[in-house]
Design a protein around this motif. Structure first.
Motif, PDB file in Angstrom:
ATOM      1  N   THR A   1      -4.720   9.830   9.281  1.00 60.53           N
ATOM      2  CA  THR A   1      -3.569   9.741   8.370  1.00 60.53           C
ATOM      3  C   THR A   1      -3.916   8.907   7.142  1.00 60.53           C
ATOM      4  O   THR A   1      -3.695   9.327   6.002  1.00 60.53           O
ATOM      5  N   ILE A   2      -4.513   7.747   7.362  1.00 59.52           N
ATOM      6  CA  ILE A   2      -4.794   6.862   6.219  1.00 59.52           C
ATOM      7  C   ILE A   2      -5.846   7.470   5.291  1.00 59.52           C
ATOM      8  O   ILE A   2      -5.738   7.375   4.065  1.00 59.52           O
TER       9      ILE A   2
ATOM     10  N   ILE B   1      -5.282  -2.656   8.810  1.00 59.28           N
ATOM     11  CA  ILE B   1      -3.998  -1.961   8.998  1.00 59.28           C
ATOM     12  C   ILE B   1      -3.996  -1.222  10.342  1.00 59.28           C
ATOM     13  O   ILE B   1      -3.044  -1.334  11.122  1.00 59.28           O
TER      14      ILE B   1
ATOM     15  N   GLN C   1       6.000   4.926  13.700  1.00 62.00           N
ATOM     16  CA  GLN C   1       4.967   5.865  14.170  1.00 62.00           C
ATOM     17  C   GLN C   1       4.235   5.268  15.368  1.00 62.00           C
ATOM     18  O   GLN C   1       3.952   4.073  15.397  1.00 62.00           O
TER      19      GLN C   1
ATOM     20  N   LYS D   1       0.820  -1.221   0.000  1.00 63.41           N
ATOM     21  CA  LYS D   1       0.000   0.000   0.000  1.00 63.41           C
ATOM     22  C   LYS D   1       0.849   1.265   0.000  1.00 63.41           C
ATOM     23  O   LYS D   1       0.425   2.295  -0.524  1.00 63.41           O
ATOM     24  N   ILE D   2       2.036   1.204   0.612  1.00 63.88           N
ATOM     25  CA  ILE D   2       2.838   2.439   0.670  1.00 63.88           C
ATOM     26  C   ILE D   2       3.668   2.622  -0.603  1.00 63.88           C
ATOM     27  O   ILE D   2       4.198   3.716  -0.833  1.00 63.88           O
TER      28      ILE D   2
ATOM     29  N   TYR E   1      -4.321  11.055  -1.312  1.00 64.85           N
ATOM     30  CA  TYR E   1      -3.119  11.173  -2.145  1.00 64.85           C
ATOM     31  C   TYR E   1      -3.059  10.078  -3.213  1.00 64.85           C
ATOM     32  O   TYR E   1      -2.200  10.094  -4.080  1.00 64.85           O
ATOM     33  N   GLY E   2      -3.987   9.100  -3.079  1.00 67.97           N
ATOM     34  CA  GLY E   2      -3.991   8.042  -4.104  1.00 67.97           C
ATOM     35  C   GLY E   2      -3.734   6.650  -3.575  1.00 67.97           C
ATOM     36  O   GLY E   2      -3.677   5.698  -4.350  1.00 67.97           O
ATOM     37  N   ALA E   3      -3.581   6.511  -2.263  1.00 68.64           N
ATOM     38  CA  ALA E   3      -3.366   5.158  -1.720  1.00 68.64           C
ATOM     39  C   ALA E   3      -4.612   4.314  -1.985  1.00 68.64           C
ATOM     40  O   ALA E   3      -5.724   4.755  -1.740  1.00 68.64           O
TER      41      ALA E   3
ATOM     42  N   LYS F   1       6.355   5.309  -1.540  1.00 64.52           N
ATOM     43  CA  LYS F   1       6.166   6.631  -0.917  1.00 64.52           C
ATOM     44  C   LYS F   1       6.804   6.687   0.464  1.00 64.52           C
ATOM     45  O   LYS F   1       7.175   7.748   0.938  1.00 64.52           O
TER      46      LYS F   1
ATOM     47  N   ILE G   1      -6.579   1.823  -0.718  1.00 62.14           N
ATOM     48  CA  ILE G   1      -6.847   1.080   0.526  1.00 62.14           C
ATOM     49  C   ILE G   1      -8.353   0.975   0.718  1.00 62.14           C
ATOM     50  O   ILE G   1      -9.051   1.983   0.772  1.00 62.14           O
TER      51      ILE G   1
ATOM     52  N   LYS H   1       0.829   5.974  16.936  1.00 62.71           N
ATOM     53  CA  LYS H   1      -0.418   6.738  16.803  1.00 62.71           C
ATOM     54  C   LYS H   1      -1.586   5.968  17.418  1.00 62.71           C
ATOM     55  O   LYS H   1      -1.549   4.739  17.492  1.00 62.71           O
TER      56      LYS H   1
ATOM     57  N   ARG I   1      -6.041  10.546   4.699  1.00 57.52           N
ATOM     58  CA  ARG I   1      -5.299  11.525   3.909  1.00 57.52           C
ATOM     59  C   ARG I   1      -4.490  10.813   2.823  1.00 57.52           C
ATOM     60  O   ARG I   1      -4.400  11.271   1.690  1.00 57.52           O
ATOM     61  N   MET I   2      -3.940   9.644   3.175  1.00 59.00           N
ATOM     62  CA  MET I   2      -3.156   8.892   2.191  1.00 59.00           C
ATOM     63  C   MET I   2      -4.052   8.442   1.037  1.00 59.00           C
ATOM     64  O   MET I   2      -3.646   8.446  -0.122  1.00 59.00           O
TER      65      MET I   2
ATOM     66  N   PHE J   1       9.500   3.448   8.417  1.00 58.32           N
ATOM     67  CA  PHE J   1       8.902   4.751   8.759  1.00 58.32           C
ATOM     68  C   PHE J   1       7.505   4.548   9.342  1.00 58.32           C
ATOM     69  O   PHE J   1       7.161   5.106  10.386  1.00 58.32           O
ATOM     70  N   ILE J   2       6.700   3.719   8.682  1.00 62.28           N
ATOM     71  CA  ILE J   2       5.327   3.470   9.158  1.00 62.28           C
ATOM     72  C   ILE J   2       5.361   2.804  10.533  1.00 62.28           C
ATOM     73  O   ILE J   2       4.670   3.221  11.466  1.00 62.28           O
TER      74      ILE J   2
HETATM   75  C1  HEM Z   1      -0.725   2.093   4.314  1.00 60.73           C
HETATM   76  C2  HEM Z   1      -0.388   3.138   3.585  1.00 60.73           C
HETATM   77  C3  HEM Z   1       0.200   4.419   4.160  1.00 60.73           C
HETATM   78  C4  HEM Z   1       0.440   4.776   5.453  1.00 60.73           C
HETATM   79  C5  HEM Z   1       0.183   3.976   6.724  1.00 60.73           C
HETATM   80  C6  HEM Z   1       1.009   6.121   5.425  1.00 60.73           C
HETATM   81  C7  HEM Z   1       1.406   6.831   6.557  1.00 60.73           C
HETATM   82  C8  HEM Z   1       1.893   8.106   6.546  1.00 60.73           C
HETATM   83  C9  HEM Z   1       2.353   8.834   7.725  1.00 60.73           C
HETATM   84  C10 HEM Z   1       2.333   8.278   9.135  1.00 60.73           C
HETATM   85  C11 HEM Z   1       2.751  10.061   7.340  1.00 60.73           C
HETATM   86  C12 HEM Z   1       3.353  11.200   8.215  1.00 60.73           C
HETATM   87  C13 HEM Z   1       2.340  12.223   8.492  1.00 60.73           C
HETATM   88  C14 HEM Z   1       1.387  11.699   9.537  1.00 60.73           C
HETATM   89  O1  HEM Z   1       1.898  11.262  10.578  1.00 60.73           O
HETATM   90  O2  HEM Z   1       0.155  11.758   9.333  1.00 60.73           O
HETATM   91  C15 HEM Z   1       2.539  10.125   5.916  1.00 60.73           C
HETATM   92  C16 HEM Z   1       2.808  11.238   5.178  1.00 60.73           C
HETATM   93  C17 HEM Z   1       2.621  11.293   3.823  1.00 60.73           C
HETATM   94  N1  HEM Z   1       2.184  10.256   3.008  1.00 60.73           N
HETATM   95 FE1  HEM Z   1       1.654   8.389   3.568  1.00 60.73          FE
HETATM   96  N2  HEM Z   1       1.114   6.551   4.127  1.00 60.73           N
HETATM   97  C18 HEM Z   1       0.634   5.542   3.336  1.00 60.73           C
HETATM   98  C19 HEM Z   1       0.561   5.529   1.977  1.00 60.73           C
HETATM   99  C20 HEM Z   1       0.838   6.631   1.227  1.00 60.73           C
HETATM  100  C21 HEM Z   1       0.678   6.668  -0.205  1.00 60.73           C
HETATM  101  C22 HEM Z   1       0.218   5.488  -1.068  1.00 60.73           C
HETATM  102  C23 HEM Z   1       0.997   7.919  -0.571  1.00 60.73           C
HETATM  103  C24 HEM Z   1       0.976   8.519  -1.939  1.00 60.73           C
HETATM  104  C25 HEM Z   1       0.245   8.100  -2.899  1.00 60.73           C
HETATM  105  C26 HEM Z   1       1.385   8.659   0.620  1.00 60.73           C
HETATM  106  C27 HEM Z   1       1.788   9.973   0.643  1.00 60.73           C
HETATM  107  C28 HEM Z   1       2.157  10.705   1.757  1.00 60.73           C
HETATM  108  C29 HEM Z   1       2.571  12.099   1.753  1.00 60.73           C
HETATM  109  C30 HEM Z   1       2.638  12.994   0.538  1.00 60.73           C
HETATM  110  C31 HEM Z   1       2.879  12.457   3.056  1.00 60.73           C
HETATM  111  C32 HEM Z   1       3.421  13.805   3.619  1.00 60.73           C
HETATM  112  C33 HEM Z   1       2.375  14.842   3.724  1.00 60.73           C
HETATM  113  C34 HEM Z   1       1.372  14.552   4.816  1.00 60.73           C
HETATM  114  O3  HEM Z   1       1.712  14.172   5.918  1.00 60.73           O
HETATM  115  O4  HEM Z   1       0.158  14.695   4.531  1.00 60.73           O
HETATM  116  N3  HEM Z   1       1.289   7.847   1.688  1.00 60.73           N
HETATM  117  N4  HEM Z   1       2.020   8.924   5.463  1.00 60.73           N
END
Ligand code: HEM
Length: 101
Positions: A73-74, A92, A63, A50-51, A80-82, A54, A84, A65, A76-77, A59-60
Protein backbone atom coordinates in the motif's frame (compact mmCIF):
# COMPACT_ATOMS: atom_id res chain seq x y z
CA UNK A 1 58.27 -13.78 3.64
CA UNK A 2 55.50 -14.62 1.10
CA UNK A 3 53.70 -16.82 3.70
CA UNK A 4 53.76 -13.95 6.21
CA UNK A 5 52.32 -11.57 3.59
CA UNK A 6 49.49 -13.99 2.73
CA UNK A 7 48.73 -14.55 6.44
CA UNK A 8 48.62 -10.77 6.98
CA UNK A 9 46.30 -10.36 3.99
CA UNK A 10 43.95 -13.07 5.32
CA UNK A 11 43.79 -11.42 8.77
CA UNK A 12 43.06 -8.07 7.11
CA UNK A 13 40.21 -9.56 5.05
CA UNK A 14 38.63 -11.23 8.10
CA UNK A 15 38.83 -7.92 10.00
CA UNK A 16 37.07 -6.07 7.15
CA UNK A 17 34.32 -8.72 6.96
CA UNK A 18 33.75 -8.54 10.73
CA UNK A 19 33.56 -4.72 10.63
CA UNK A 20 31.06 -4.93 7.75
CA UNK A 21 28.88 -7.37 9.71
CA UNK A 22 28.96 -5.12 12.81
CA UNK A 23 28.06 -2.05 10.70
CA UNK A 24 25.03 -3.77 9.11
CA UNK A 25 23.96 -4.97 12.55
CA UNK A 26 24.21 -1.34 13.70
CA UNK A 27 21.98 0.01 10.90
CA UNK A 28 19.25 -2.49 11.64
CA UNK A 29 19.51 -1.69 15.31
CA UNK A 30 19.32 2.02 14.51
CA UNK A 31 15.99 1.63 12.65
CA UNK A 32 14.60 -0.41 15.52
CA UNK A 33 15.73 1.97 18.24
CA UNK A 34 14.42 4.91 16.25
CA UNK A 35 11.01 3.23 16.03
CA UNK A 36 11.21 2.40 19.73
CA UNK A 37 12.10 6.04 20.46
CA UNK A 38 9.10 7.67 18.73
CA UNK A 39 5.97 7.89 20.85
CA UNK A 40 2.49 6.99 19.56
CA UNK A 41 1.67 10.70 19.36
CA UNK A 42 4.83 11.35 17.28
CA UNK A 43 3.98 8.44 14.96
CA UNK A 44 0.42 9.76 14.53
CA UNK A 45 1.87 13.20 13.72
CA UNK A 46 4.27 11.67 11.19
CA UNK A 47 1.47 9.71 9.47
CA UNK A 48 -0.85 12.74 9.52
CA UNK A 49 1.91 14.77 7.82
CA UNK A 50 2.36 12.05 5.19
CA UNK A 51 -1.31 11.52 4.37
CA UNK A 52 -1.84 15.28 3.92
CA UNK A 53 -5.54 15.69 3.19
CA UNK A 54 -5.80 12.47 1.20
CA UNK A 55 -7.00 10.35 4.14
CA UNK A 56 -8.00 10.78 7.74
CA UNK A 57 -5.76 9.33 10.44
CA UNK A 58 -8.79 7.33 11.63
CA UNK A 59 -9.01 5.71 8.17
CA UNK A 60 -5.35 4.63 8.31
CA UNK A 61 -5.64 3.41 11.93
CA UNK A 62 -8.81 1.44 11.07
CA UNK A 63 -6.88 -0.71 8.59
CA UNK A 64 -5.73 -4.14 9.76
CA UNK A 65 -2.89 -5.13 7.44
CA UNK A 66 0.23 -7.29 7.61
CA UNK A 67 3.65 -5.68 7.14
CA UNK A 68 3.73 -6.99 3.55
CA UNK A 69 0.27 -5.53 2.80
CA UNK A 70 1.31 -2.17 4.27
CA UNK A 71 4.50 -2.26 2.20
CA UNK A 72 2.44 -2.74 -0.98
CA UNK A 73 0.00 0.00 0.00
CA UNK A 74 2.67 2.51 0.98
CA UNK A 75 4.68 1.82 -2.19
CA UNK A 76 1.50 2.62 -4.12
CA UNK A 77 1.01 5.80 -2.09
CA UNK A 78 4.56 6.84 -2.92
CA UNK A 79 3.66 6.37 -6.60
CA UNK A 80 0.71 8.73 -6.01
CA UNK A 81 3.14 11.29 -4.62
CA UNK A 82 3.43 10.50 -0.92
CA UNK A 83 6.79 11.83 0.29
CA UNK A 84 7.90 8.89 2.42
CA UNK A 85 11.56 7.90 2.82
CA UNK A 86 12.55 4.20 3.18
CA UNK A 87 13.33 4.84 6.89
CA UNK A 88 9.93 6.51 7.43
CA UNK A 89 8.23 3.63 5.59
CA UNK A 90 9.89 1.13 7.99
CA UNK A 91 8.91 3.27 11.00
CA UNK A 92 5.29 3.63 9.82
CA UNK A 93 4.85 -0.07 9.00
CA UNK A 94 6.51 -1.27 12.25
CA UNK A 95 4.27 1.03 14.26
CA UNK A 96 1.01 0.28 12.39
CA UNK A 97 1.64 -3.49 12.66
CA UNK A 98 2.73 -3.32 16.33
CA UNK A 99 -0.50 -1.37 17.15
CA UNK A 100 -2.67 -4.28 15.98
CA UNK A 101 -0.72 -6.96 17.92
C1 HEM B 1 1.41 7.30 5.27
C2 HEM B 1 0.78 7.65 4.17
C3 HEM B 1 -0.38 6.88 3.57
C4 HEM B 1 -0.96 5.71 3.96
C5 HEM B 1 -0.60 4.82 5.14
C6 HEM B 1 -2.04 5.43 3.02
C7 HEM B 1 -2.88 4.32 3.09
C8 HEM B 1 -3.86 4.02 2.18
C9 HEM B 1 -4.77 2.89 2.28
C10 HEM B 1 -4.75 1.87 3.40
C11 HEM B 1 -5.59 2.90 1.21
C12 HEM B 1 -6.75 1.93 0.87
C13 HEM B 1 -6.33 0.97 -0.16
C14 HEM B 1 -5.43 -0.06 0.47
O1 HEM B 1 -5.87 -0.63 1.48
O2 HEM B 1 -4.33 -0.32 -0.05
C15 HEM B 1 -5.19 4.04 0.42
C16 HEM B 1 -5.79 4.36 -0.76
C17 HEM B 1 -5.42 5.45 -1.51
N1 HEM B 1 -4.46 6.39 -1.17
FE1 HEM B 1 -3.28 6.42 0.47
N2 HEM B 1 -2.10 6.43 2.08
C18 HEM B 1 -1.12 7.33 2.39
C19 HEM B 1 -0.82 8.48 1.74
C20 HEM B 1 -1.42 8.82 0.56
C21 HEM B 1 -1.06 9.99 -0.20
C22 HEM B 1 0.00 11.02 0.22
C23 HEM B 1 -1.82 9.96 -1.31
C24 HEM B 1 -1.83 10.91 -2.45
C25 HEM B 1 -0.85 11.65 -2.79
C26 HEM B 1 -2.67 8.78 -1.23
C27 HEM B 1 -3.60 8.41 -2.18
C28 HEM B 1 -4.42 7.30 -2.14
C29 HEM B 1 -5.39 6.93 -3.17
C30 HEM B 1 -5.63 7.67 -4.46
C31 HEM B 1 -6.02 5.77 -2.75
C32 HEM B 1 -7.18 4.97 -3.43
C33 HEM B 1 -6.71 4.14 -4.56
C34 HEM B 1 -5.87 2.97 -4.11
O3 HEM B 1 -6.19 2.27 -3.18
O4 HEM B 1 -4.81 2.75 -4.74
N3 HEM B 1 -2.42 8.12 -0.09
N4 HEM B 1 -4.14 4.70 1.03
Amino acid sequence: MKKQFIALLAVGLVAILLLGACASGESTKTAETQAAKLTDAEMETLITEKIHDKHTLEFILSQDKTAEEWSTTIDRMIQYGAKITPEEKTLIIDWLVSRNK
